[in-house]
Enzyme design. Sequence first.
Site: not given
Length: 232
Positions: A32, A59, A61, A63-64, A118, A210
Amino acid sequence: MEKSIFLALDFPTWQETKDFLNFHELYGVPVKVGMELFYREGPKVIESLKANNHPIFLDLKLHDIPTTVMRAMRNLSSLGVDIVNVHALGGSEMIKRAKEGLSGGQFDTKLIAVTVLTSMDTETLNVELMIPGNTEDVAVHFADFAKRNGADGVVCSVHESMQIKEKCGMDFLTVTPGIRLEDSSRDDQKRIASPSYAVENGADFLVIGRSVTKAKHPREAYERALKECGVK
């Protein structure tokens, strides 16, 4: 794509990313690429990973406004990544236009929509964002309208994955971050789960970060995650 675990490459530079993958012999594992790495390195990081046979979840994301997202997706479609995403909060028209931007290219890039991060919980939704309902109900609602507007799946918590499958169908993809091995810390995630729990609850693709990248022996940790969820 077959079910798999995407390793989150949360490194600031391509050099650090390459050194990590090579040193720990994580050749060709699904990865990713998020904002930190992509905004620093740009498309060349995707080209380098593809040259080394890594399946890629980009990834970003997005948003517009719908037209901007459509044009951005048109540009991203040429990269040939396996999965790319938008925020479901952008609304149905934005999702529809994002799919339009991806269509017609030479690659079968899957479009997925982020439901509820999350790192958020019900209090965050209700108090800060003024969105009523609990995280599970909101996530299922977002998944439902994302599907109706062309998305191939969603990013969701493991805890909502099965409910989303029941609402949207078993072929609707669920990508679940917040995956932790049993002995790993929670860090900034509030809704986490083990690899085995994720698969039992209908997740198609897992994202682990992680628990592997900060492990003493990252390759062993990644292989342990694969073993836990039965992915070969």
